[in-house]
Write an enzyme that holds these catalytic residues in place. Structure first.
Site, PDB file in Angstrom:
ATOM      1  N   HIS A  57     -35.817  15.578  53.078  1.00 27.04           N
ATOM      2  CA  HIS A  57     -36.620  15.732  51.867  1.00 27.04           C
ATOM      3  C   HIS A  57     -35.963  15.088  50.648  1.00 27.04           C
ATOM      4  CE1 HIS A  57     -38.038  18.438  48.419  1.00 27.04           C
ATOM      5  NE2 HIS A  57     -39.088  17.742  48.780  1.00 27.04           N
ATOM      6  N   HIS A 114     -37.852  11.837  41.556  1.00 28.85           N
ATOM      7  CA  HIS A 114     -38.606  13.092  41.555  1.00 28.85           C
ATOM      8  C   HIS A 114     -38.654  13.703  40.164  1.00 28.85           C
ATOM      9  CE1 HIS A 114     -39.811  17.222  42.241  1.00 28.85           C
ATOM     10  NE2 HIS A 114     -40.187  16.903  43.465  1.00 28.85           N
TER      11      HIS A 114
END
Length: 273
Positions: free
Chosen positions: A5, A41
């Site tokens: 991830h 992110h």
């Protein structure tokens, strides 16, 4: 598929694969003109992770290409699938198609090396908003126009907004997609989420007439959650700790039931028990 991830810096590709991941997820942010700009992110992100690692998108693609091209000094043969988590929330709905076009051109040039011995990993375009389904057509049309329709064999799709399964099916219909569909379900590791929708997605996958080929659950960091996900019949688990998932897969209850996918396992073909 053990899916690492938030792999947004090039050095993290090796880090996650060496821990046992055969797949990674990478965030893609866009500029105001719908150009893919950074693998980034930002805050907030999963508990226990640094949210701020980044590369220029094209640089990341080149790093990814070396990691997935046989013969390259950086080649990682286990890395076979990459999920691009497309952060299209910053775009207007009417920019989705443009984002798809630009994404296709970037991938073609920097990852697929214009079709000349580029990276071999399968790619999943993960879109957070059903209204952004035109991104898919923008992407597929561009690859065809650029003379590389064969690369679409390497591309699949995911709507990641946890929408009702029926609504997701409608969005794919509008986008003209049948096949190559991964269905994600999940929530940040800071919160708990049950498996109700995962089970619904698995039932759709196994029904013989559903739209889903593969189901993955995110973000799974604990052994107990991993077992629950495997018991529910998922094809992939996205995790911050690939070694935890690998450990659970080696437990007596699972080691004869599940194995790590290899390049020969098509990510688009629904697994028949």
């Amino acid at each position: 598929w053990i899916m690492g991830h938030m792999v947004n810096a090039i050095y993290q590709i090796d880090e996650f694969v060496n821990l046992g991941a055969n797949s990674i997820e990478t965030d893609v942010s866009f500029d105001d003109n719908a150009n893919p700009e950074y693998t980034y992110h930002g805050i907030p992100c999963d508990c226990g992770r640094s949210c701020l690692k980044w590369e220029n998108y094209n640089d990341f693609l080149k790093g990814l290409r070396s990691a997935t091209t046989p013969g390259s000094s950086k080649y990682q043969s286990k890395l076979i699938l990459v999920v691009f988590d497309l952060k299209t929330g910053s775009l207007y709905d009417n920019q989705a198609s443009e984002a798809g076009k630009k994404l296709a051109k970037n991938l073609l040039k920097h990852y697929w090396n214009n079709g000349n011995n580029g990276g071999r990993a399968y790619i999943v375009l993960s879109i957070p908003d059903l209204n952004h389904y035109p991104l898919i057509k923008g992407f597929t049309d561009t690859l065809k126009q650029e003379g590389h329709p064969e690369l679409l064999e390497k591309v699949g799709y995911d709507f990641s907004g946890n929408d009702a399964v029926g609504d997701v099916a409608k969005a794919y219909k509008k986008a003209g997609v049948s096949g190559h569909v991964w269905q994600s379900d999940g929530i940040t590791n800071c919160l708990l989420r049950g498996l109700t929708r995962v089970k619904e997605a698995v039932a759709n996958r196994d029904s013989g007439n559903g739209y889903i080929n593969k189901v993955y659950y995110w973000t799974v960091d604990k052994r107990a959650t991993t077992r629950d996900a495997l018991d529910a019949g998922v094809d992939g688990v996205m995790t911050n700790y690939p070694d935890v998932i690998a450990d659970v897969m080696n437990e007596a209850a699972y080691k004869n039931k599940v194995r790590l996918a290899t390049y020969e396992d098509s990510p688009w073909v629904t697994f028949k028990k």
